[in-house]
Design an enzyme around this catalytic site. Sequence first.
Site, PDB file in Angstrom:
ATOM      1  N   ARG A 118      -8.936  21.094   7.682  1.00 46.82           N
ATOM      2  CA  ARG A 118      -8.412  20.337   8.842  1.00 46.82           C
ATOM      3  C   ARG A 118      -9.403  19.290   9.358  1.00 46.82           C
ATOM      4  NH1 ARG A 118      -5.787  25.330  10.759  1.00 46.82           N
ATOM      5  NH2 ARG A 118      -3.679  25.233   9.923  1.00 46.82           N
ATOM      6  N   LYS A 140      -8.042   4.016   7.899  1.00 50.16           N
ATOM      7  CA  LYS A 140      -6.790   4.258   7.170  1.00 50.16           C
ATOM      8  C   LYS A 140      -7.152   4.921   5.854  1.00 50.16           C
ATOM      9  CE  LYS A 140      -3.522   0.776   8.788  1.00 50.16           C
ATOM     10  NZ  LYS A 140      -2.737  -0.410   8.392  1.00 50.16           N
ATOM     11  N   GLU A 182      -8.948 -10.492   0.783  1.00 51.26           N
ATOM     12  CA  GLU A 182      -8.982  -9.925   2.143  1.00 51.26           C
ATOM     13  C   GLU A 182      -9.858 -10.788   3.064  1.00 51.26           C
ATOM     14  OE1 GLU A 182      -6.958  -7.596   3.082  1.00 51.26           O
ATOM     15  OE2 GLU A 182      -6.685  -6.074   1.533  1.00 51.26           O
ATOM     16  N   LYS A 224     -12.330  -7.033  12.231  1.00 48.62           N
ATOM     17  CA  LYS A 224     -11.534  -5.812  12.040  1.00 48.62           C
ATOM     18  C   LYS A 224     -11.944  -4.735  13.041  1.00 48.62           C
ATOM     19  CE  LYS A 224      -9.469  -2.569   8.949  1.00 48.62           C
ATOM     20  NZ  LYS A 224      -9.122  -2.156   7.603  1.00 48.62           N
ATOM     21  N   GLU A 234      -2.354   1.520  14.997  1.00 51.95           N
ATOM     22  CA  GLU A 234      -1.384   0.487  14.634  1.00 51.95           C
ATOM     23  C   GLU A 234      -0.095   0.566  15.447  1.00 51.95           C
ATOM     24  OE1 GLU A 234      -1.513  -0.648  10.425  1.00 51.95           O
ATOM     25  OE2 GLU A 234       0.647  -0.868  10.541  1.00 51.95           O
ATOM     26  N   ARG A 238      -2.886  -4.108  15.621  1.00 49.53           N
ATOM     27  CA  ARG A 238      -3.451  -3.826  14.300  1.00 49.53           C
ATOM     28  C   ARG A 238      -2.489  -4.206  13.167  1.00 49.53           C
ATOM     29  NH1 ARG A 238      -6.931   1.390  12.070  1.00 49.53           N
ATOM     30  NH2 ARG A 238      -7.157   0.562   9.968  1.00 49.53           N
ATOM     31  N   ASN A 242      -1.815  -6.547   8.533  1.00 52.06           N
ATOM     32  CA  ASN A 242      -0.942  -6.416   7.354  1.00 52.06           C
ATOM     33  C   ASN A 242      -0.475  -7.772   6.848  1.00 52.06           C
ATOM     34  OD1 ASN A 242      -1.061  -3.594   7.361  1.00 52.06           O
ATOM     35  ND2 ASN A 242       0.455  -3.504   9.009  1.00 52.06           N
ATOM     36  N   HIS A 245       0.577  -8.421   3.308  1.00 53.59           N
ATOM     37  CA  HIS A 245       0.776  -7.116   2.665  1.00 53.59           C
ATOM     38  C   HIS A 245       2.236  -6.755   2.458  1.00 53.59           C
ATOM     39  CE1 HIS A 245      -3.464  -6.771   3.444  1.00 53.59           C
ATOM     40  NE2 HIS A 245      -3.525  -5.579   2.897  1.00 53.59           N
ATOM     41  N   HIS A 249       2.363  -5.747  -1.155  1.00 48.84           N
ATOM     42  CA  HIS A 249       2.675  -4.374  -1.573  1.00 48.84           C
ATOM     43  C   HIS A 249       3.926  -4.347  -2.448  1.00 48.84           C
ATOM     44  CE1 HIS A 249       0.285  -2.080   1.799  1.00 48.84           C
ATOM     45  NE2 HIS A 249      -0.484  -2.541   0.842  1.00 48.84           N
ATOM     46  N   HIS A 262      -5.101  -5.443  -5.880  1.00 45.01           N
ATOM     47  CA  HIS A 262      -4.645  -5.477  -4.489  1.00 45.01           C
ATOM     48  C   HIS A 262      -5.011  -6.806  -3.807  1.00 45.01           C
ATOM     49  CE1 HIS A 262      -3.528  -4.001  -0.543  1.00 45.01           C
ATOM     50  NE2 HIS A 262      -4.715  -4.360  -0.089  1.00 45.01           N
TER      51      HIS A 262
HETATM   52  P1  NAD Z   1     -11.079  -0.260  -6.570  1.00 44.57           P
HETATM   53  O1  NAD Z   1     -11.587   0.785  -5.669  1.00 44.57           O
HETATM   54  O2  NAD Z   1     -10.095   0.146  -7.612  1.00 44.57           O
HETATM   55  O3  NAD Z   1     -12.330  -0.967  -7.272  1.00 44.57           O
HETATM   56  C1  NAD Z   1     -12.095  -1.920  -8.264  1.00 44.57           C
HETATM   57  C2  NAD Z   1     -12.819  -1.567  -9.574  1.00 44.57           C
HETATM   58  O4  NAD Z   1     -14.212  -1.852  -9.437  1.00 44.57           O
HETATM   59  C3  NAD Z   1     -12.726  -0.103  -9.946  1.00 44.57           C
HETATM   60  O5  NAD Z   1     -12.632   0.020 -11.343  1.00 44.57           O
HETATM   61  C4  NAD Z   1     -14.051   0.442  -9.443  1.00 44.57           C
HETATM   62  O6  NAD Z   1     -14.466   1.635 -10.058  1.00 44.57           O
HETATM   63  C5  NAD Z   1     -14.978  -0.689  -9.786  1.00 44.57           C
HETATM   64  N1  NAD Z   1     -16.195  -0.774  -8.997  1.00 44.57           N
HETATM   65  C6  NAD Z   1     -16.348  -0.469  -7.684  1.00 44.57           C
HETATM   66  N2  NAD Z   1     -17.578  -0.802  -7.278  1.00 44.57           N
HETATM   67  C7  NAD Z   1     -18.231  -1.293  -8.343  1.00 44.57           C
HETATM   68  C8  NAD Z   1     -19.532  -1.820  -8.530  1.00 44.57           C
HETATM   69  N3  NAD Z   1     -20.385  -1.977  -7.512  1.00 44.57           N
HETATM   70  N4  NAD Z   1     -19.888  -2.212  -9.768  1.00 44.57           N
HETATM   71  C9  NAD Z   1     -18.996  -2.123 -10.804  1.00 44.57           C
HETATM   72  N5  NAD Z   1     -17.738  -1.673 -10.680  1.00 44.57           N
HETATM   73  C10 NAD Z   1     -17.358  -1.266  -9.452  1.00 44.57           C
HETATM   74  O7  NAD Z   1     -10.386  -1.449  -5.745  1.00 44.57           O
HETATM   75  P2  NAD Z   1     -10.744  -2.166  -4.374  1.00 44.57           P
HETATM   76  O8  NAD Z   1     -10.314  -3.566  -4.566  1.00 44.57           O
HETATM   77  O9  NAD Z   1     -12.112  -1.889  -3.929  1.00 44.57           O
HETATM   78  O10 NAD Z   1      -9.764  -1.456  -3.330  1.00 44.57           O
HETATM   79  C11 NAD Z   1      -8.375  -1.592  -3.420  1.00 44.57           C
HETATM   80  C12 NAD Z   1      -7.736  -0.442  -2.669  1.00 44.57           C
HETATM   81  O11 NAD Z   1      -8.118  -0.495  -1.299  1.00 44.57           O
HETATM   82  C13 NAD Z   1      -6.224  -0.448  -2.695  1.00 44.57           C
HETATM   83  O12 NAD Z   1      -5.746   0.825  -3.039  1.00 44.57           O
HETATM   84  C14 NAD Z   1      -5.827  -0.777  -1.275  1.00 44.57           C
HETATM   85  O13 NAD Z   1      -4.602  -0.208  -0.898  1.00 44.57           O
HETATM   86  C15 NAD Z   1      -6.988  -0.206  -0.502  1.00 44.57           C
HETATM   87  N6  NAD Z   1      -7.187  -0.804   0.818  1.00 44.57           N
HETATM   88  C16 NAD Z   1      -7.306   0.039   1.862  1.00 44.57           C
HETATM   89  C17 NAD Z   1      -7.503  -0.475   3.132  1.00 44.57           C
HETATM   90  C18 NAD Z   1      -7.689   0.463   4.282  1.00 44.57           C
HETATM   91  O14 NAD Z   1      -7.711   0.000   5.431  1.00 44.57           O
HETATM   92  N7  NAD Z   1      -7.871   1.733   4.045  1.00 44.57           N
HETATM   93  C19 NAD Z   1      -7.601  -1.857   3.318  1.00 44.57           C
HETATM   94  C20 NAD Z   1      -7.496  -2.685   2.219  1.00 44.57           C
HETATM   95  C21 NAD Z   1      -7.288  -2.148   0.960  1.00 44.57           C
HETATM   96  N1  GLY Z   2      -5.896  -3.060   6.038  1.00 47.10           N
HETATM   97  C1  GLY Z   2      -5.101  -3.006   7.232  1.00 47.10           C
HETATM   98  C2  GLY Z   2      -5.631  -2.083   8.269  1.00 47.10           C
HETATM   99  O1  GLY Z   2      -6.655  -1.479   8.108  1.00 47.10           O
HETATM  100  O2  GLY Z   2      -5.005  -1.928   9.283  1.00 47.10           O
END
Ligand code: NAD
Ligand code: GLY
Length: 365
Positions: A118, A140, A182, A224, A234, A238, A242, A245, A249, A262
Amino acid sequence: MELSVNLGARSYPIVLGRLGQLGVRLARERAPGRCVLVSNEVVAPLYAQTALASLEGAGFEPTLVQIPDGEANKTLATWQGLVARLLELGVDRQTTLVSLGGGVTGDIVGFAASSTLRGLSFVQVPTTLLAMVDASVGGKTGVNTPQGKNLVGAFYQPILVLAAMDTLATLSPEEFRCGLGEVLKHAVLEGPDFFEWLACNAQAVLAQEPGVLEQAIARCCAYKAEIVAQDEREGGIRALLNCGHTLGHALERELGFGSLRHGEAVAIGIIGEAAICVARGHAPTAWLEALRTLTMALGLPIQAPGHLRVSAIVQSTRHDKKRAHGILTAALPAGPGRVTLSAVTPAELSVAAQAILPPEAECPS
Ligand code: NAD
Ligand code: GLY
């Protein structure tokens, strides 16, 4: 450089620094004890040793757990496997989880932290630009399901974000550019000052000039953090984050998670959603051109793959989390600093889809 997300007793710092600072920096938030470092099969071989050594050096007792890499593995199955492993390790409520990786790893580890026993404390150590400027901040967490992006998860804040900027050295240029999707979003949201700064500094940011890149990351995080402090869950403002998105998405879902990155999907989504503003007469066509120009200058695509169909993209938006009572609300960018929440009709989503498909794909069916 250090910023903070102000959420009362749950406030936390965002440190723009180096991976080797992890242990010392975490020790300022939590008394040294047991922790689990969670990383993926790509990042762990590169950086787990440095992270483990830093944690041990500060008196923590870390264990490394690896999860699969990539958006296609951002699933309930990966979450379940991680939680099972944590329970096998006998974690207790004093154990801290440390996520080392990009947004995919951070979202999964955050969700595991929110749900195991939890709620365990967790730390975000983002290693992609995208995760540094967006995913690691704001709490998130979650995973994708066949029905759509991030449909299962929780709002759950970390206790520390350490953007390990030295890890960007190994990030591929493609993934780095995704992060710029982003950054572009934050520039559109914040206003003309950041938008013009980014347009002037696009080359320097792309070339990863340290001072300029750090400034871009800090501006995104500060913006942010401010929004999250005002509206953590949100309920209102907030939702502006999006921007890009709704369409983004839909593209990710339609193409299969992992086919379009993404950050690329978000950049294309911003353009499509801006086209709705132009169609409504709320923005000049020059705004759409300015957006396309900056998007290209940042090395990002301005069009979705041509085999997609307008109708399929519109249909895909039906799975969006932001749909309520059959009405889909999107964050529409009418200009820098002029993003507003507005209900969008299927006809307007068709306009948006047409704006991001090559002309030959503009099929009304
Ligand atoms: P990712 O985590 O898949 O990373 C991209 C690739 O780079 C992967 O293969 C990873 O292993 C590799 N990698 C990471 N760091 C590295 C490094 N320093 N050197 C070499 N390789 C490396 O993708 P991302 O673009 O970081 O994140 C996308 C995700 O984030 C999506 O799922 C999206 O929905 C999510 N997201 C979440 C929020 C939130 O608020 N929580 C906001 C925006 C995006
Ligand atoms: N990436 C959108 C949020 O964090 O609200």
